[in-house]
Write a protein that holds these residues in place. Structure first.
Motif, PDB file in Angstrom:
ATOM      1  N   PHE A   1      -5.102   0.342   3.583  1.00 42.36           N
ATOM      2  CA  PHE A   1      -5.530  -0.518   4.689  1.00 42.36           C
ATOM      3  C   PHE A   1      -6.751   0.324   5.429  1.00 42.36           C
ATOM      4  CE2 PHE A   1      -0.938  -0.802   4.043  1.00 42.36           C
ATOM      5  CZ  PHE A   1      -0.833  -2.085   4.113  1.00 42.36           C
ATOM      6  N   TYR A   2      -7.789  -0.650   5.564  1.00 45.00           N
ATOM      7  CA  TYR A   2      -8.973  -0.323   6.191  1.00 45.00           C
ATOM      8  C   TYR A   2      -9.345  -0.678   7.572  1.00 45.00           C
ATOM      9  CZ  TYR A   2     -10.324   0.609   1.246  1.00 45.00           C
ATOM     10  OH  TYR A   2     -10.235   1.074  -0.115  1.00 45.00           O
TER      11      TYR A   2
ATOM     12  N   ALA B   1      -0.952  -0.151   8.575  1.00 41.16           N
ATOM     13  CA  ALA B   1      -0.169   0.355   7.410  1.00 41.16           C
ATOM     14  C   ALA B   1       1.352   0.745   7.923  1.00 41.16           C
ATOM     15  CB  ALA B   1      -1.026   1.732   6.754  1.00 41.16           C
ATOM     16  N   SER B   2       1.421   1.213   9.139  1.00 49.43           N
ATOM     17  CA  SER B   2       2.917   1.267   9.710  1.00 49.43           C
ATOM     18  C   SER B   2       3.477   0.009   9.749  1.00 49.43           C
ATOM     19  CB  SER B   2       2.858   2.283  10.930  1.00 49.43           C
ATOM     20  OG  SER B   2       2.099   1.477  11.991  1.00 49.43           O
ATOM     21  N   ILE B   3       2.520  -1.123  10.236  1.00 51.01           N
ATOM     22  CA  ILE B   3       3.558  -2.165  10.561  1.00 51.01           C
ATOM     23  C   ILE B   3       3.874  -2.784   8.970  1.00 51.01           C
ATOM     24  CG2 ILE B   3       2.788  -5.006  10.775  1.00 51.01           C
ATOM     25  CD1 ILE B   3       1.067  -3.761  13.233  1.00 51.01           C
TER      26      ILE B   3
ATOM     27  N   ILE C   1      -0.631   7.594   4.025  1.00 53.93           N
ATOM     28  CA  ILE C   1      -1.783   8.946   3.722  1.00 53.93           C
ATOM     29  C   ILE C   1      -3.084   8.418   3.939  1.00 53.93           C
ATOM     30  CG2 ILE C   1      -2.712  10.383   1.621  1.00 53.93           C
ATOM     31  CD1 ILE C   1      -0.051   9.808   0.051  1.00 53.93           C
ATOM     32  N   ASN C   2      -3.649   9.490   4.825  1.00 48.45           N
ATOM     33  CA  ASN C   2      -5.096   9.144   5.383  1.00 48.45           C
ATOM     34  C   ASN C   2      -5.932   9.435   4.273  1.00 48.45           C
ATOM     35  OD1 ASN C   2      -7.281   9.167   6.664  1.00 48.45           O
ATOM     36  ND2 ASN C   2      -6.751  10.765   8.106  1.00 48.45           N
TER      37      ASN C   2
ATOM     38  N   SER D   1       2.176   3.613  -1.012  1.00 47.28           N
ATOM     39  CA  SER D   1       2.516   3.162  -2.269  1.00 47.28           C
ATOM     40  C   SER D   1       3.787   2.452  -2.005  1.00 47.28           C
ATOM     41  CB  SER D   1       2.805   4.647  -3.096  1.00 47.28           C
ATOM     42  OG  SER D   1       3.601   5.437  -2.425  1.00 47.28           O
ATOM     43  N   ILE D   2       4.030   1.300  -2.746  1.00 45.60           N
ATOM     44  CA  ILE D   2       5.097   0.737  -2.826  1.00 45.60           C
ATOM     45  C   ILE D   2       5.741   0.647  -4.416  1.00 45.60           C
ATOM     46  CG2 ILE D   2       6.055  -1.688  -2.301  1.00 45.60           C
ATOM     47  CD1 ILE D   2       2.822  -0.662  -1.008  1.00 45.60           C
ATOM     48  N   THR D   3       7.010   0.403  -4.295  1.00 53.47           N
ATOM     49  CA  THR D   3       7.552  -0.078  -5.619  1.00 53.47           C
ATOM     50  C   THR D   3       8.540  -1.118  -5.303  1.00 53.47           C
ATOM     51  OG1 THR D   3       7.466   2.428  -6.528  1.00 53.47           O
ATOM     52  CG2 THR D   3       9.108   1.073  -7.666  1.00 53.47           C
TER      53      THR D   3
END
Length: 181
Positions: free
Chosen positions: A99-100, A108-110, A138-139, A155-157
């Motif tokens: 996320f930029y 990212a938290s949303i 992670i920053n 990261s997502i699985t």
């Protein structure tokens, strides 16, 4: 090459329900957009054959990509009929979302929290997948065009069951002779 198990040689799958490559990227892209709330133009595949221009540093956007596909150690075979069998395996699909932008951490938290909402998992279930794990934020600032850009990685699985059909023929009958008393 053998077309079915009545001949010697290798068997290849006849049909599968799994998508890979760009089809998998498109499916996951729709999920990332839906959960994060980003406009379609602001969620980009991480690796593209032709790299599109990056949004300005003042824009919020997301890059994602499949980083690995892991299969379980065992498979199951299921007889479909006398003409074929299915091979069943569970896969874990690992993804990285970056996320930029100035609101990258918030976005990212949303996404992290929104992906855990059951209704948001339903679209994955419609595609035969389910959310398995969402990692920490992670920053990870990135130097782009000699300018530091805010970047936050998650990261997502996701998991799915893959079914592959093979032309494995059943033995319908065989001549036998019994010897002895």
């Amino acid at each position: 090459m053998a077309s079915d198990s009545t001949q010697a040689g290798y068997l290849t799958e006849q049909v599968t329900d799994a998508v890979y490559g760009e089809d998998l990227d498109r499916l996951l892209s729709r999920w990332f957009r839906g959960v994060s709330g980003y406009d379609a133009k602001m969620v980009k595949p991480r690796w593209q054959q032709t790299q599109a221009a990056l949004p300005p540093v003042t824009s919020d956007w997301c890059a994602f990509g499949v980083t690995g596909v892991r299969g379980d150690f065992s498979v199951a075979m299921e007889t479909v009929d006398s003409e074929s069998e299915n091979l069943l395996r569970h896969e874990s699909i690992d993804c990285l979302a970056s996320f930029y932008g100035p609101n990258g951490m918030s976005m990212a938290s949303i996404f992290r929290d929104g992906s855990s909402v059951e209704q948001n998992n339903e679209t994955l279930k419609d595609a035969g997948m389910t959310l398995h794990n969402v990692g920490d934020i992670i920053n990870f600032p990135e130097l782009i065009n000699n300018q530091w850009v805010r970047r936050y990685d998650v990261s997502i699985t996701v998991r799915r069951k893959v079914t592959r059909n093979f032309a494995i023929r059943s033995i319908k009958s065989a001549e036998t002779k019994l010897f002895g008393d």
